[in-house]
Write an enzyme that holds these catalytic residues in place. Structure first.
Site, short mmCIF file in Angstrom:
data_model
loop_
_atom_site.label_atom_id
_atom_site.label_comp_id
_atom_site.label_asym_id
_atom_site.label_seq_id
_atom_site.Cartn_x
_atom_site.Cartn_y
_atom_site.Cartn_z
N PRO A 172 0.80 -1.21 0.00
CA PRO A 172 0.00 0.00 0.00
C PRO A 172 0.83 1.26 0.00
O PRO A 172 1.17 1.77 1.05
CB PRO A 172 -0.80 -0.11 1.30
CG PRO A 172 -0.21 -1.29 2.03
CD PRO A 172 1.02 -1.68 1.34
N GLU A 173 1.09 1.79 -1.14
CA GLU A 173 1.60 3.14 -1.27
C GLU A 173 0.48 3.99 -1.87
O GLU A 173 -0.63 3.50 -2.05
CB GLU A 173 2.87 3.16 -2.14
CG GLU A 173 3.97 2.25 -1.58
CD GLU A 173 5.25 2.24 -2.41
OE1 GLU A 173 5.58 3.29 -2.98
OE2 GLU A 173 5.90 1.19 -2.50
#
Length: 274
Positions: A2-3
């Site tokens: 999750p960026e």
DNA sequence: CACGAGACCTGTTCGC
DNA sequence: TGCGAACAGGTCTCGT
């Protein structure tokens, strides 16, 4: 996973729905099931359930790597950290492996927070800024200019790679997109920030935006078993491509460790002394 | 202030 | 095949 691009994709899909997954906007929260207590940053489990049940999900958006749910009376925030994901399923689906929190929603839906490594956290607060305070600028915000970035770079001699990962400096970049952006900008990860010219700062901002927008347009990157649906992993320039040819010049990609994070770059295109 | 190490966790892959 | 080490999208805290 999750960026910024992955979190943005999740926020959009929850807001708009996708094939086989209805939107969650406008639905009441009917029940909650907390399966791993430490997932809850605040408040405690009892207050969480009492306050949450009955509220309506008004909107979902992203700030940095946080998922922000605007509820009828509070804010519900998720940080997915290393392995978190949010999944929409039919109501009453029994918990699967690594589920940490389930929300049963109006319309026979279940929203599941699944997180193998248990690093992810959830907040239920009435003042959203208390959690998001301290986050740096949004790199895709048009009000954030190359000159602003140059200004911030001038104030420190920290190395570019750890600096780009610092969420108080800039919000949303992680290990993948930092490496990709530095390669696109032809900047060595260890370059001291205050050594960049204003022109280089401009190139860096353009590169950051290009890789983030590319990631978003491909629904983020899916690696291993975490977070499915993204395509960007097929377009990495340097990330996890150690020894493979640089897409620009063919030199084998190098891997070093910076701030305890694997860092990938091209020794030819990203020289330290330039 | 800046940096490195350790913690928090589980799962997969790599090397012998 | 088995087993331990290394590694993984993130961030927090502590010591120097």
């Amino acid at each position: 996973m999750p960026e910024l691009p992955e979190v943005e994709t999740i926020a959009r899909n929850l807001r708009q729905g996708i094939a086989g997954q209805p939107a969650v906007i406008g639905r009441h929260i009917l029940e909650t099931n907390l399966l791993w207590a430490r997932t809850l940053a605040e408040p405690g489990p009892d207050e969480f359930r009492e306050r949450l049940v009955g509220q309506v999900i008004e909107n979902t958006r992203r700030r940095g790597k946080f998922l922000v749910f605007a509820l009828s009376h509070d804010w519900l925030l998720f940080h997915l950290r290393m392995s978190g994901d949010l999944l929409v399923r039919p109501a009453g689906t029994p918990p699967s492996t690594h589920d940490r929190l389930l929300l049963e929603l109006e319309g026979d839906l279940q929203l599941a927070f699944n997180d193998a490594r248990k690093f992810g956290r959830v907040w239920l607060v009435n003042e959203v800024d208390r959690v998001l305070d301290g986050l740096g600028p949004e790199p895709l915000d048009e009000a954030f200019t190359a000159h602003d970035l140059f200004d911030r770079l001038q104030r420190t001699h920290r190395q570019l790679k750890p600096l780009l990962l610092d969420q108080t400096f800039l919000a949303g970049l992680g290990n993948i997109y930092a490496d990709e952006a530095l390669h696109l900008a032809s900047l060595h990860p260890l370059t001291p920030a205050n050594r960049l010219t204003e022109e280089q700062a401009g190139v860096l901002l353009t590169s950051i935006r290009a890789v983030l927008e590319d990631g978003i347009s491909r629904n983020g990157a899916s690696i291993d078993w975490v977070y499915r649906g993204g395509d960007f992993q097929n377009y990495f320039r340097v990330y996890q491509r150690t020894g493979e040819p640089c897409p620009k010049c063919g030199t084998p990609i190098a891997r070093i460790v910076v701030g305890q994070r694997g860092t990938h770059y091209c020794p030819h295109c990203q020289p330290l002394s330039s």
